[in-house]
Design an enzyme around this catalytic site. Structure first.
Site, mmCIF file in Angstrom:
data_model
loop_
_atom_site.group_PDB
_atom_site.id
_atom_site.type_symbol
_atom_site.label_atom_id
_atom_site.label_comp_id
_atom_site.label_asym_id
_atom_site.label_seq_id
_atom_site.Cartn_x
_atom_site.Cartn_y
_atom_site.Cartn_z
ATOM 1 C CG ASP A 233 -0.400 -0.247 2.520
ATOM 2 O OD1 ASP A 233 0.841 -0.269 2.649
ATOM 3 O OD2 ASP A 233 -1.181 -0.438 3.479
ATOM 4 C CB THR A 234 4.077 2.222 1.522
ATOM 5 O OG1 THR A 234 3.582 1.913 2.821
ATOM 6 C CG2 THR A 234 4.900 3.497 1.601
#
Length: 487
Positions: A233-234
């Site tokens: 997700d980063t």
């Protein structure tokens, strides 16, 4: 073009529909659900079947209002499921906050030194990295029966499509991935007792994973392509930063964890980078995210869980009214990692360093947020030193954008402007990668970011004129032995 972004965080998940066209990028959240771990005996697990159930529910909600051109999945890093030879899941994945890796890194380092690990993987050596989790399982029946390791987004994609694989941005967080070559470090894996047969074929963000299986298509009422996105997700959030080319920017992806970093073309695996606690993780289009994990809003969330009747809005309002420049703690200290009574731990940390502990709700909130801003300050400055390019502006994205006090404190502590937003950076990064893979005219990451900037303008926060007071806070951290002196 209409796609579904499945965005799974450590405390909640959601399905977002993204609509993309010339000059258009809009999102709509169609389903949100909690992500609550389950303790079974001494072990803390993820309820991954529940996450899959809710993912299907969100995809059905997305399809209820129109057809989908694609599905992409991103999630937190490091955790995994193991499949046997028949493709069945061998137990629920274990939560990275579980205590099973206590003492494991030291055992691994007897086989491979931290310096060698870093020279190969370039990864920040955190106790919950996948490598250490697998080492904790060494010799067990589960690992012995396993034929494939799938990180959480890849596991859900496997259930949707039947295709086994690992997307690179998340694979790079395992400490089993070679930073220089972009491939699995199979020799390293074998040396630490991880069978290399477990490591599945790699794929990149933008690759087509496959189409939903007949069974899944029947459940959804449609057959839909599943596209590999920046599945960490980063990585999706960093792509969702509305930065302009040529800007010396740092990013802070602020949520349960805070990831503070810069985007580079090549990894930095120097001893200085390792000693400073920075890791090199894969980004979209072959970029590198040189970053440090900072504890993040987890500490505040645990305070709220303990207080029970205090809302986040009420806590932040109290924090804004509390006196500035009070006690500060090392927010990254190990005692703040597991769940528990955070206000009591903050009190003990303050007493241990000769500070008067915060007493009121507002004072605790102020202590947490000022401590977090100082951790950001340190990381941003060290990134400038490691790369030779001082940071000119910080893009803060994710849930922390809603915390105006944190944004103000970050700008003031770091001494550079903060551009806050978008909140939904991870979902936006997920959406634009899918759109490009499916034919949208978004040739590179700067074109994707330009579209995000045009449709989701960030909110500026200026540093103000209190640099001297923040210098004094840093001096206090050094004198308390929480930070190493500089120079």
């Amino acid at each position: 073009m209409r796609v579904a972004a499945v965005d799974l965080g450590a405390s909640s998940g959601r399905v977002v529909v993204g609509s993309v066209g010339p000059g258009k990028l809009a999102t709509e959240e169609v389903h949100r659900f909690p992500n609550e771990p389950v303790r079974l005996g001494p072990t803390l697990h993820w309820d991954v079947l529940g996450l899959y159930r809710e993912t299907l529910a969100g995809l059905r909600a997305a399809l209820a209002s129109g057809p989908l051109d694609g599905i992409g999945i991103d999630s937190w890093a490091v955790d995994y499921g193991l499949l046997d030879a028949s493709g069945a899941l061998l137990g629920n994945p274990v939560h990275y906050r579980d205590s099973r890796t206590d003492g494991v890194p030291a055992r691994v380092h007897e086989l491979v030194t931290p310096r060698e690990l870093y020279s190969v993987t370039g990864l920040q050596q955190l106790p919950f990295n996948t490598l250490y989790q697998l080492a904790a399982e060494a010799g067990g029946a589960r690992l012995g029966a396993a034929e494939a390791l799938l990180l959480i987004p890849d596991l859900l994609a496997y259930w949707l499509t039947g295709r086994v694989g690992a997307e690179r941005t998340n694979a790079s967080t395992t400490q089993l991935y070679a930073a220089a070559t972009g491939d699995w470090a199979t020799d390293l894996a074998e040396r630490v007792g991880v069978p290399s047969r477990l490591l599945p074929p790699l794929r990149s963000a933008g690759d087509l994973i496959g189409r939903t299986t007949p069974e899944v298509s029947a459940e959804l009422g449609a057959e839909v392509p599943v596209v590999a996105v920046g599945s960490h997700d980063t990585a999706s959030a960093v792509l969702g930063v509305p930065a302009a080319p040529g800007t010396r920017f740092a990013y802070i992806s602020s949520g349960t964890w805070s990831l503070v970093g810069v985007e580079l073309d090549a990894p930095v695996t120097t001893e200085a980078a390792r000693a400073a606690g920075f890791g090199n993780e894969g980004g979209v289009d072959g970029t590198v995210r040189l970053l440090r994990n900072v504890m993040g809003l987890w500490v505040l969330s645990e305070c709220l869980r303990g207080w029970r009747t205090t809302t986040l809005a009420g806590a932040l309002a109290a924090g804004a009214e509390a006196p500035a420049f009070g006690p500060v703690v090392d927010i990254d200290a190990p005692e703040f990692l597991p769940p528990g009574d955070m206000p009591a731990r903050i009190e003990r940390a303050c007493l241990a360093t000769g500070q008067t502990p915060p007493r009121t709700t507002g004072e605790v909130v102020r202590c947490v947020l000022e401590s977090l801003a100082m951790a950001y300050r340190r990381a941003v400055r060290e990134l400038g030193e490691l790369t030779g390019h001082p940071v000119e502006v910080i893009h803060l994205v994710g849930g922390g954008v809603r915390n105006g006090l944190l944004c103000d404190l970050t700008a003031a502590a770091c001494g550079v402007p903060v551009l806050a937003g978008p909140v939904e950076a991870a979902a936006l990064g997920n959406v634009v990668v899918q759109a490009r893979a499916l034919g949208a005219d978004l040739p590179d990451r700067w074109a994707m970011r330009a579209l995000i900037a045009d449709t989701h303008a960030p909110r500026p926060h200026q540093p103000g004129d209190q640099a001297g007071r923040w210098d004094a806070v840093e001096a206090r951290l050094v004198s308390a032995g929480l930070w190493e002196p500089r120079g």
